[in-house]
Design a protein around this motif. Structure first.
Motif, PDB file in Angstrom:
ATOM      1  N   ILE A 127      19.726 -44.548 -72.896  1.00 43.52           N
ATOM      2  CA  ILE A 127      20.482 -45.582 -73.194  1.00 43.52           C
ATOM      3  C   ILE A 127      20.091 -46.498 -74.342  1.00 43.52           C
ATOM      4  O   ILE A 127      21.187 -47.013 -75.377  1.00 43.52           O
ATOM      5  N   VAL A 174      30.011 -51.052 -72.076  1.00 46.84           N
ATOM      6  CA  VAL A 174      29.303 -50.321 -71.152  1.00 46.84           C
ATOM      7  C   VAL A 174      29.510 -48.892 -71.055  1.00 46.84           C
ATOM      8  O   VAL A 174      28.908 -48.010 -70.896  1.00 46.84           O
ATOM      9  N   LEU A 196      28.786 -47.032 -74.123  1.00 44.31           N
ATOM     10  CA  LEU A 196      27.366 -46.744 -74.009  1.00 44.31           C
ATOM     11  C   LEU A 196      26.910 -45.820 -73.280  1.00 44.31           C
ATOM     12  O   LEU A 196      26.188 -44.851 -73.763  1.00 44.31           O
ATOM     13  N   SER A 238      22.292 -55.995 -68.162  1.00 41.29           N
ATOM     14  CA  SER A 238      23.418 -56.033 -69.270  1.00 41.29           C
ATOM     15  C   SER A 238      23.129 -55.336 -70.542  1.00 41.29           C
ATOM     16  O   SER A 238      21.936 -54.815 -70.774  1.00 41.29           O
ATOM     17  N   LYS A 239      23.802 -55.045 -71.389  1.00 41.92           N
ATOM     18  CA  LYS A 239      23.588 -54.366 -72.723  1.00 41.92           C
ATOM     19  C   LYS A 239      22.803 -55.399 -73.680  1.00 41.92           C
ATOM     20  O   LYS A 239      21.859 -54.766 -74.221  1.00 41.92           O
ATOM     21  N   TYR A 256      19.322 -51.952 -66.098  1.00 44.35           N
ATOM     22  CA  TYR A 256      19.471 -52.888 -66.987  1.00 44.35           C
ATOM     23  C   TYR A 256      20.652 -53.798 -66.128  1.00 44.35           C
ATOM     24  O   TYR A 256      21.500 -53.273 -65.405  1.00 44.35           O
ATOM     25  N   LEU A 278      22.597 -47.104 -77.587  1.00 43.16           N
ATOM     26  CA  LEU A 278      22.832 -48.551 -78.023  1.00 43.16           C
ATOM     27  C   LEU A 278      22.600 -48.724 -79.715  1.00 43.16           C
ATOM     28  O   LEU A 278      23.194 -48.997 -80.376  1.00 43.16           O
ATOM     29  N   PHE A 282      22.969 -46.961 -65.699  1.00 40.81           N
ATOM     30  CA  PHE A 282      22.807 -47.952 -66.441  1.00 40.81           C
ATOM     31  C   PHE A 282      22.501 -49.013 -65.676  1.00 40.81           C
ATOM     32  O   PHE A 282      21.320 -49.887 -65.973  1.00 40.81           O
TER      33      PHE A 282
END
Length: 134
Positions: free
Chosen positions: A29, A47, A50, A67-68, A65, A33, A61
């Motif tokens: 991930i 997302v 991603l 959020s990104k 996490y 990104l 994801f």
């Protein structure tokens, strides 16, 4: 129906395997990104895009996490810690060997080792935007 027991060794191996899979997922991930940041700004990366680039599910994801933005926050913390450790090691060497180097010289040297690219520019922009809001 009988109850199935897992041996302590098997449980330990399973736990280790899960940790390794989670680490690979996080690395995928993060790498995806950074790759996408070379092409566009953070606000234009979804997302969905991603996870597709990382080759993981949305569930994977969100298991790792919130959020990104959290990915960059963790990456920034890890990178900052690494630079701090290198700086401390350099200071120890300076004290032992009497070598003189300023912090700006050190940072300049670190920046020379890193190719400047669009991803770094986009991360810098994201940090500026975040600090303006916060």
């Amino acid at each position: 129906m009988s109850t199935r027991k897992i041996s302590p060794i098997s449980l330990k191996n399973l736990t280790q395997s899960n940790k390794e899979v989670n680490q690979l997922t996080r690395e995928s991930i993060e790498t995806a990104l950074l790759f996408l940041l070379e092409r566009k700004e953070m606000k234009h990366i979804s997302v969905s895009e991603l996870v597709r680039k990382a080759g993981v599910s949305r569930n994977a994801f969100y298991r790792n996490y919130k959020s990104k933005e959290e990915i960059l926050e963790l990456y920034y913390e890890r990178t900052s810690q690494s630079v701090k450790e290198k700086w401390n090691a350099l200071q120890k060497k300076v004290q032992q060997d009497g070598v003189q180097q300023s912090f700006s010289d050190f940072l300049h040297h670190q920046m020379e080792k890193t190719d400047y690219n669009k991803a770094i520019s986009n991360v810098s922009q994201w940090i500026k935007e975040k600090t303006k809001r916060g």
